[in-house]
Write a protein that holds these residues in place. Structure first.
Motif, PDB file in Angstrom:
ATOM      1  N   ARG A  35       0.848  -1.182   0.000  1.00  0.00           N
ATOM      2  CA  ARG A  35       0.000   0.000   0.000  1.00  0.00           C
ATOM      3  C   ARG A  35       0.888   1.238   0.000  1.00  0.00           C
ATOM      4  NH1 ARG A  35      -2.973  -3.427  -1.418  1.00  0.00           N
ATOM      5  NH2 ARG A  35      -4.695  -4.348  -0.227  1.00  0.00           N
ATOM      6  N   ARG A  51       4.796   5.840  -5.376  1.00  0.00           N
ATOM      7  CA  ARG A  51       4.110   5.399  -6.593  1.00  0.00           C
ATOM      8  C   ARG A  51       5.083   5.259  -7.765  1.00  0.00           C
ATOM      9  NH1 ARG A  51      -1.075   9.371  -5.632  1.00  0.00           N
ATOM     10  NH2 ARG A  51      -2.300   7.931  -4.342  1.00  0.00           N
ATOM     11  N   TYR A  65      -0.221  -5.423 -10.454  1.00  0.00           N
ATOM     12  CA  TYR A  65      -1.407  -4.694 -10.015  1.00  0.00           C
ATOM     13  C   TYR A  65      -2.646  -5.495 -10.358  1.00  0.00           C
ATOM     14  CZ  TYR A  65       1.052  -0.385  -8.860  1.00  0.00           C
ATOM     15  OH  TYR A  65       1.868   0.551  -8.273  1.00  0.00           O
ATOM     16  N   HIS A  68      -8.881  -3.740  -7.428  1.00  0.00           N
ATOM     17  CA  HIS A  68      -9.371  -3.759  -6.043  1.00  0.00           C
ATOM     18  C   HIS A  68      -8.337  -4.274  -5.039  1.00  0.00           C
ATOM     19  CE1 HIS A  68     -13.144  -3.028  -8.041  1.00  0.00           C
ATOM     20  NE2 HIS A  68     -13.160  -4.243  -8.593  1.00  0.00           N
ATOM     21  N   HIS A  69      -7.141  -4.602  -5.518  1.00  0.00           N
ATOM     22  CA  HIS A  69      -6.106  -5.095  -4.606  1.00  0.00           C
ATOM     23  C   HIS A  69      -4.854  -4.204  -4.610  1.00  0.00           C
ATOM     24  CE1 HIS A  69      -8.092  -8.873  -3.558  1.00  0.00           C
ATOM     25  NE2 HIS A  69      -8.448  -8.968  -4.837  1.00  0.00           N
ATOM     26  N   GLY A  70      -4.636  -3.490  -5.672  1.00  0.00           N
ATOM     27  CA  GLY A  70      -3.454  -2.650  -5.762  1.00  0.00           C
ATOM     28  C   GLY A  70      -2.205  -3.448  -6.080  1.00  0.00           C
ATOM     29  N   ALA A  71      -1.063  -2.977  -5.576  1.00  0.00           N
ATOM     30  CA  ALA A  71       0.223  -3.604  -5.874  1.00  0.00           C
ATOM     31  C   ALA A  71       0.461  -4.808  -4.965  1.00  0.00           C
ATOM     32  CB  ALA A  71       1.347  -2.600  -5.714  1.00  0.00           C
TER      33      ALA A  71
END
Length: 216
Positions: A35, A51, A65, A68-71
């Protein structure tokens, strides 16, 4: 540009270097969600350089990526392990072959001093010191053989497959002895200027390490 006049590391470079090292050594294991806000708070920077660093890690294929979960740190399986050691054998073997024709007396002396120091540590049971120094040994040879491209490629390959410090093969005394014998063989070939032998020993050494890892 000398070491004393290098530009200061940017915040994005700093975040990238920290995360790369943590992923490479599996301190951040595969499957971990990254996050941006949490990373920024931990490293004392704003979200923007985080980022940027994450985009670089995605380009390195170390994170992915998902909606809805990101990295998320990429998890690698057995097929990736086989490819990793196979590619290392090719790149580092070629580096050793080219190094045999280019290595200087000073460079050879540096490698011999490193090898002797590693042998002393192994004899004294200080195996926790050996993994990173073996990395230095391999990458130094590849840098000598291929300063334009191979050294950079060897680092990229090695950084792509995380290996926890606790899983280092160098912690196994028997495996450490075999690795040191292989290093001695590479050094002997380099001293003779025998590129074919240097490549054969280096590539065989890396493939044997891969076989050990698969069986483990």
């Amino acid at each position: 540009m000398t070491a004393d006049h290098r530009p200061p590391m940017s915040k994005a470079d700093y975040v990238y270097s920290v995360l790369l090292e943590e992923i490479r050594t599996a301190r951040i294991p595969g499957g971990t969600a990254l996050r941006a806000g949490a990373v920024a708070r931990r490293l004392g920077v704003s979200v923007t350089p985080v980022r940027e660093a994450l985009r670089r890690l995605e380009k390195d294929r170390l994170i992915s990526y998902e909606a809805h979960h990101g990295a998320t740190v990429v998890e690698l399986g057995d097929d990736a392990l086989e490819e990793f050691y196979g590619l290392r054998a090719v790149v580092e073997g070629l580096g050793a072959r080219l190094a045999a024709a280019r290595i200087t007396a000073g460079e050879l002396a540096w490698l011999r001093d490193l090898h002797a120091s590693m042998a002393r540590d192994a004899e004294a049971g200080r195996h926790d010191r050996l993994g990173e120094r073996s990395r230095d040994f391999h990458l130094r040879i590849t840098d000598i053989g291929g300063p334009a491209f191979l050294g950079q490629q060897a680092r990229a390959v090695r950084n792509s497959f995380p290996v926890p410090a606790a899983a280092s093969q160098w912690l196994d005394p028997g495996q450490a002895r075999r690795h040191l014998d292989a290093h001695a063989g590479v050094l002997a070939a380099l001293e003779r200027g025998d590129g074919e032998a240097a490549e054969r020993v280096m590539a065989g050494h890396v493939r044997e390490a891969g076989e050990y890892r698969r069986n483990a």
